[in-house]
Design a protein around this motif. Structure first.
Motif: not given
Ligand code: SF4
Length: 455
Positions: A6-11, A24-30, A32-35
């Motif tokens: 549902a949240i752009d950028g999370r793919q 897989l992308k990891c070790d990065d800041d969350s 914005a908008g995703a709790v």
């Protein structure tokens, strides 16, 4: 193709093994908008340092930060229990406007007068980062006033993610453990003992491992941080090897100790029969093998003979079940995948809050095609993938429990609230028993019936 979220950028933070070739992308800041399920920087630091049992843990901030993390884990103590208090400067509007340094200094004075500690940690929180109180200066003045160690923990909640809190805690520990005199510096690496990093002594787990290693002939110098004391930590650099259970929180400190003092480190895991045996063997080998390795083999054979029939009994009852794993660090996720394999349970979704690239590569190599792997997930993603993957059980922490129950799925707390050990051979039996009792409980049949009636 990437999974729909549902949240752009999370793919990029979600992958399905065998269907995508992207890393897989990891070790990065969350995003914005995703709790997300992550806690804040301060919480990460507090979790790591809190099991230092004879320290004052003073949270400089509004009361909520301290209350949110009060007695956050079931870390047990064999000595003092000062750590089970949660002290706060309880900042109010007036302090935010005029600054909170005087209040912090007064709080330290009051606590020192009341408890006579050798060590005080002062934790920075979001609002302290905003108003710019100088924790370093307050700590230095208080240390001089009282002749004790006062260490600031630079953990303003907004200044990164939970992994930054782990690093802030490691910085504080590095400072605490540094040899203070040439005489102490001469003792670096001279003891025959080892340090055990990243075990928080939940339900007494560090004691189980200490006992195993004693049977092998290996002494533990200090545990960082489970049932830790100021005195133990001040001698930490004397050990000749660091072993790390929770890599997410402690590998940074182990790296710094190797660089500064030449103390090598190795990863271990005491979750599940295979990892426990493997870790005991590798520790014995790293310390010279010989009689240590012989005693390790004897221990492994003795303990395995005791628990394997019990594990096999549960395995027969769990055939065909599917599990989802969402935990703090990558190393624990890796161990859990292997432990579920010992129980004949397939892991169909696995994710972490702070996993690192190499850990996700190992996870990818262990799971079957079709397994969803995700980093820094939020509740809606966990719900979506648990449902789509048909997971019968979720292993997580305190924040994931309500989600599992609302979905009518079994749940195991592998983190804050549990009261029984899950490490070592005894822990493997506890884990198998818990998987069985929660997965095979008749309550899920009734929960589904209730859903039908309402629906
Ligand atoms: S430090 Fe900030 S994010 Fe963390 S609990 Fe306190 S206010 Fe919340």
């Amino acid at each position: 193709m990437a999974q729909a979220v549902a949240i752009d950028g999370r793919q990029d933070f979600i992958t399905t093994k065998g269907r995508q070739i992207s890393r897989l992308k990891c070790d990065d800041d969350s995003i914005a908008g995703a709790v997300s399920q992550r806690a804040c920087v301060y919480c990460g630091a507090r979790v790591v340092l809190n099991p230092i049992t004879d320290a004052i843990h003073l949270v400089h901030g509004p009361i909520g930060c301290a209350s949110y993390t009060w007695d956050i884990r079931g870390s047990l103590t064999s000595g003092e229990d000062l750590y089970r208090n949660s002290f706060s400067t309880d900042l109010k509007e007036r302090d935010i406007i005029f600054g909170g340094e005087k209040k912090l200094a007064a709080a330290i004075d009051e606590l020192v007068a009341k408890y006579s500690p050798k060590l005080v940690f002062i934790y920075s929180t979001c609002i302290v980062g905003v108003i710019g109180d100088d924790l370093e200066a307050v700590a230095k003045a208080a240390a001089n006033r009282h002749g004790i160690e006062v260490i600031p923990v630079q953990s303003s909640g907004f200044a990164g993610n939970k992994a930054a809190g782990y690093r802030a805690a490691c910085d504080a520990l590095f400072r605490l453990t540094a040899p203070a005199t040439p005489a102490e510096a001469a003792l670096v690496g001279k003891d025959r003992s080892i340090n055990y990093l990243g075990d928080f002594n939940l339900a007494g787990e560090a004691w189980i491992i200490r006992d195993y290693l004693a049977q092998v002939g290996v002494d533990i110098n200090a545990v960082f941080t489970g049932d830790s004391s100021y005195g133990e930590l001040k001698k930490a650099t004397r050990a000749r090897l660091n072993i790390i259970q929770c890599a997410g929180s402690m590998v940074y400190l182990a790296g710094r100790m190797e660089e500064a003092y030449g103390i090598p480190y190795m990863h271990v895991s005491f979750l599940g029969l295979a990892d426990t045996a493997d870790s005991l063997r590798r520790i014995a080998a790293a310390l010279g093998g010989g009689s240590l390795s012989e005693r390790a083999e004897e221990l492994i054979a003795r303990e395995t003979a005791k628990v394997q029939p019990v594990i096999d009994g549960y395995r027969a009852k769990l055939a065909g079940k599917k599990a989802a794993v969402y935990v703090g660090g990558g190393f624990k996720a890796i161990s859990l995948i292997k432990q579920f394999r010992e129980l004949g349970v397939e892991v169909v979704m696995v994710g972490t809050q702070t996993g690192r690239k190499e850990e996700y590569e190992t996870i990818d190599s262990l799971v079957a095609d079709g397994t969803v792997i995700l980093d820094d997930a939020n509740p809606s993603e966990l719900e979506k993938f648990m449902t789509e993957q048909g997971a019968d059980l979720l292993v997580g922490g305190v924040k994931e429990r309500p989600l599992a129950y609302k979905l009518g799925r079994a749940f195991i707390d592998h983190n804050h609230d549990r009261k029984h050990p899950l490490s070592g051979y005894a822990g493997a039996v506890n884990f198998a028993a818990e998987v069985y009792t929660t997965l095979c409980s008749p309550v899920w049949r009734h929960a589904k019936m209730g859903g039908d009636l309402d629906g």
